[in-house]
Design a protein around this motif. Sequence first.
Motif, PDB file in Angstrom:
ATOM      1  N   ILE A 341       0.825  -1.217   0.000  1.00 40.21           N
ATOM      2  CA  ILE A 341       0.000   0.000   0.000  1.00 40.21           C
ATOM      3  C   ILE A 341       0.856   1.263   0.000  1.00 40.21           C
ATOM      4  N   PRO A 342       1.861   1.388   0.881  1.00 39.23           N
ATOM      5  CA  PRO A 342       2.728   2.586   0.794  1.00 39.23           C
ATOM      6  C   PRO A 342       3.476   2.683  -0.527  1.00 39.23           C
ATOM      7  N   LEU A 343       3.846   1.542  -1.110  1.00 38.01           N
ATOM      8  CA  LEU A 343       4.526   1.583  -2.407  1.00 38.01           C
ATOM      9  C   LEU A 343       3.642   2.226  -3.468  1.00 38.01           C
ATOM     10  N   GLY A 344       2.365   1.862  -3.493  1.00 41.88           N
ATOM     11  CA  GLY A 344       1.448   2.466  -4.458  1.00 41.88           C
ATOM     12  C   GLY A 344       1.297   3.961  -4.255  1.00 41.88           C
ATOM     13  N   ILE A 345       1.172   4.386  -2.999  1.00 40.72           N
ATOM     14  CA  ILE A 345       1.012   5.818  -2.714  1.00 40.72           C
ATOM     15  C   ILE A 345       2.261   6.596  -3.125  1.00 40.72           C
ATOM     16  N   LEU A 346       3.434   6.081  -2.761  1.00 39.88           N
ATOM     17  CA  LEU A 346       4.675   6.792  -3.048  1.00 39.88           C
ATOM     18  C   LEU A 346       4.977   6.835  -4.543  1.00 39.88           C
ATOM     19  N   ILE A 347       4.672   5.758  -5.254  1.00 38.15           N
ATOM     20  CA  ILE A 347       4.897   5.757  -6.704  1.00 38.15           C
ATOM     21  C   ILE A 347       4.034   6.820  -7.372  1.00 38.15           C
ATOM     22  N   LEU A 348       2.761   6.910  -6.990  1.00 39.42           N
ATOM     23  CA  LEU A 348       1.873   7.889  -7.601  1.00 39.42           C
ATOM     24  C   LEU A 348       2.279   9.322  -7.270  1.00 39.42           C
ATOM     25  N   LEU A 349       2.875   9.525  -6.094  1.00 40.60           N
ATOM     26  CA  LEU A 349       3.252  10.880  -5.689  1.00 40.60           C
ATOM     27  C   LEU A 349       4.617  11.304  -6.214  1.00 40.60           C
ATOM     28  N   PHE A 350       5.583  10.398  -6.232  1.00 41.69           N
ATOM     29  CA  PHE A 350       6.969  10.800  -6.482  1.00 41.69           C
ATOM     30  C   PHE A 350       7.565  10.232  -7.774  1.00 41.69           C
ATOM     31  N   ARG A 351       6.875   9.348  -8.452  1.00 40.92           N
ATOM     32  CA  ARG A 351       7.419   8.799  -9.696  1.00 40.92           C
ATOM     33  C   ARG A 351       7.593   9.873 -10.759  1.00 40.92           C
ATOM     34  N   ARG A 352       6.675  10.835 -10.830  1.00 41.77           N
ATOM     35  CA  ARG A 352       6.652  11.763 -11.955  1.00 41.77           C
ATOM     36  C   ARG A 352       6.567  13.226 -11.546  1.00 41.77           C
ATOM     37  N   LEU A 353       5.852  13.498 -10.474  1.00 37.19           N
ATOM     38  CA  LEU A 353       5.548  14.887 -10.124  1.00 37.19           C
ATOM     39  C   LEU A 353       6.797  15.730  -9.853  1.00 37.19           C
ATOM     40  N   PRO A 354       7.779  15.262  -9.065  1.00 38.95           N
ATOM     41  CA  PRO A 354       8.943  16.131  -8.781  1.00 38.95           C
ATOM     42  C   PRO A 354       9.729  16.520 -10.025  1.00 38.95           C
ATOM     43  N   VAL A 355       9.967  15.576 -10.936  1.00 34.83           N
ATOM     44  CA  VAL A 355      10.788  15.891 -12.111  1.00 34.83           C
ATOM     45  C   VAL A 355      10.045  16.836 -13.054  1.00 34.83           C
ATOM     46  N   PHE A 377       1.140  15.018 -11.820  1.00 32.48           N
ATOM     47  CA  PHE A 377       0.307  14.023 -11.126  1.00 32.48           C
ATOM     48  C   PHE A 377      -0.377  13.082 -12.114  1.00 32.48           C
ATOM     49  N   PHE A 378      -0.894  13.634 -13.210  1.00 28.19           N
ATOM     50  CA  PHE A 378      -1.634  12.808 -14.156  1.00 28.19           C
ATOM     51  C   PHE A 378      -0.671  12.182 -15.166  1.00 28.19           C
ATOM     52  N   GLY A 379       0.118  11.236 -14.666  1.00 27.23           N
ATOM     53  CA  GLY A 379       0.929  10.390 -15.526  1.00 27.23           C
ATOM     54  C   GLY A 379       0.514   8.957 -15.278  1.00 27.23           C
ATOM     55  N   PRO A 380      -0.634   8.539 -15.786  1.00 30.28           N
ATOM     56  CA  PRO A 380      -1.251   7.284 -15.341  1.00 30.28           C
ATOM     57  C   PRO A 380      -0.474   6.032 -15.754  1.00 30.28           C
ATOM     58  N   ILE A 381      -0.689   4.970 -14.997  1.00 29.68           N
ATOM     59  CA  ILE A 381      -0.134   3.640 -15.259  1.00 29.68           C
ATOM     60  C   ILE A 381      -1.308   2.736 -15.614  1.00 29.68           C
ATOM     61  N   GLY A 382      -1.251   2.075 -16.762  1.00 24.63           N
ATOM     62  CA  GLY A 382      -2.404   1.278 -17.169  1.00 24.63           C
ATOM     63  C   GLY A 382      -2.061   0.201 -18.172  1.00 24.63           C
ATOM     64  N   VAL A 383      -2.605   0.337 -19.373  1.00 19.91           N
ATOM     65  CA  VAL A 383      -2.468  -0.698 -20.396  1.00 19.91           C
ATOM     66  C   VAL A 383      -1.007  -0.925 -20.758  1.00 19.91           C
ATOM     67  N   SER A 384      -0.234   0.138 -20.893  1.00 19.55           N
ATOM     68  CA  SER A 384       1.167  -0.011 -21.283  1.00 19.55           C
ATOM     69  C   SER A 384       1.957  -0.770 -20.220  1.00 19.55           C
ATOM     70  N   ALA A 385       1.656  -0.563 -18.936  1.00 20.55           N
ATOM     71  CA  ALA A 385       2.360  -1.281 -17.873  1.00 20.55           C
ATOM     72  C   ALA A 385       2.066  -2.771 -17.935  1.00 20.55           C
ATOM     73  N   VAL A 386       0.800  -3.133 -18.175  1.00 11.74           N
ATOM     74  CA  VAL A 386       0.447  -4.548 -18.301  1.00 11.74           C
ATOM     75  C   VAL A 386       1.096  -5.147 -19.549  1.00 11.74           C
ATOM     76  N   TYR A 422      -0.624  -4.326  -9.188  1.00 16.85           N
ATOM     77  CA  TYR A 422      -1.128  -3.482  -8.096  1.00 16.85           C
ATOM     78  C   TYR A 422      -1.002  -1.998  -8.437  1.00 16.85           C
ATOM     79  N   LEU A 423       0.136  -1.599  -8.994  1.00 20.90           N
ATOM     80  CA  LEU A 423       0.337  -0.197  -9.346  1.00 20.90           C
ATOM     81  C   LEU A 423      -0.613   0.237 -10.458  1.00 20.90           C
ATOM     82  N   ALA A 424      -0.873  -0.653 -11.409  1.00 22.15           N
ATOM     83  CA  ALA A 424      -1.822  -0.319 -12.478  1.00 22.15           C
ATOM     84  C   ALA A 424      -3.228  -0.115 -11.915  1.00 22.15           C
ATOM     85  N   ILE A 425      -3.651  -0.986 -11.018  1.00 23.73           N
ATOM     86  CA  ILE A 425      -4.982  -0.851 -10.410  1.00 23.73           C
ATOM     87  C   ILE A 425      -5.058   0.433  -9.586  1.00 23.73           C
TER      88      ILE A 425
END
Length: 546
Positions: A341-355, A377-386, A422-425
């Motif tokens: 659960i923390p991994l999902g939150i941190l990925i959504l917050l820090f994967r893209r927004l700071p850069v 923030f809106f750098g979604p993970i979905g079909v391409s990740a799967v 999990y990250l895609a969901i």
Amino acid sequence: MPTLAVTNFNVVCATLGGFITLFGLVSYLFKERFYLSEALISLLAGVSFSPHAANLIKPLEYAEGSQDALAAITLYFTRLVLGVQLVLAGVQLPSKYLLQEWKSLALLLGPGMTAMWLTSSLLVWGLVPNITFLHALAVAACVTPTDPVLSNSIVKGRFADTNIPKELQRIIIAESGANDGLGYPFLFLPLYLIKYTGSNGAGQSGGAATAIRLWFGETMGYTIILSVVYGATVGWIAKELLHWAEEKRFVDRESFLVFAITLALFIVGTCGMVGSDDVLACFIAGNVFTIDDWFRLETLDDSLQPTIDMLLNLSVFMWFGAVCPWPMFLHNNVIPIYRLIPLGILILLFRRLPVIYAMHSKIEQIEEKRQALFVGFFGPIGVSAVFYLYISLDFLDEIRINEIVRDDVARLKEVMTVVIWYLAICSIVVHGLSVPIGKLGYNIPRTISIARQTSISRQPESFRTSGIVGNEDLALGQQNNISGTDSRPKESSPRAVFRVGGSVIRARGNGNVAFPDKQAPSSSTNSRSNIPDPINVDEYAPMAAR
């Protein structure tokens, strides 16, 4: 005698058709009023129809009980959806857009993707127990590209038209289309190193030098460069052929409109046969196909392409809801749920927004800090990740010792399956709900404020006209006269009075008196002839009181 034929084909057709039909009846309400994305709604429907709930959609049964066959079906489905989506994404960009905006795209695809990859790798490495940084790089590479399917749901519709500038919409589309195909170099660098150096290269020969050589030769040369050249060539030839057929009046309207979609199918099939990057080739072909803007302008008001797009989106996310390994999120051998659960939150917050926030001053399409926060923030993970997940699993399955998958590779396969799904969901749910929750949070205080102002403005006031008083004020004036005081100012601007039918209505805007049935008095003259007849207050007081 008639009998029921409850076959898988009939059940799937009834379920899929029934859901899309019912959703179509309220689609405008959900998408344009509640701002809910098709992806989220379809995912929830897929879960409801999956073996974990209603058991109407049975993916493993369709694959004849084989997990490998199910993985292949999912991989091919995502390839198809991405191919069509990326050709359409390339088509909707203006003429020569990639050439004109190469500086912004270079920042997003170069330093931007690299920072996203490394940041995600550090988070995975820190939160997944007993994983090497090389394995974390492979996991993070799958979630580095932004998803074009989910990005389209953000940059289309009433919310986008109202809140997102056109130039910002286009750069989001261009980035999500290009970085999908450019995910291969980020993925295959760690995969080759894992194959030839992991477990001291057990079962393989060549070492790190072979891994780097294959990465440069096969990934960068054959996969990336060949796909760019092939996509540009096919797109140019298709454009010229369609121009010629249109000039000769050989093509009808229906075939003209569906041309881009059939072009996507052709590129997916041919690139798949030669083993190149069909995702990147589709995006490049779509851009070159409309390099003169002719096809884009001809189909600008057509609804066929968005309709096909919607059908594919609904279908693929329903499939995701049905095939997602939901029980593995709780029961697996690689990461407990309190770390997941923390991994999902941190990925959504820090994967893209700071850069993105750090680079936004260099990207001319991002004009304000709040736009930088939105794009980050809106750098979604979905079909391409799967898609990249199953590309990775297919590659890792070939790393064997005596026909058995190597131990470190087997663990990595489980880590990738759990973490990437999990990250895609998480992204589908969070990004699908962000806009409606944001609008709700913005509108609730505003609605409360307006309601309070309205209630204050509706407090009863005394009835007053210039030189004329209502019953309540008259009584108050009599009391004040007795005491020798006057509660009203000595000089006050006259309140306008309108005679509508048999009632009297005050106007609060200005001090001039207006009479609809008579000539209004002029403020620039003191002539007695312009002064209207006096009003009998006793005549109108009962009406005003009503």
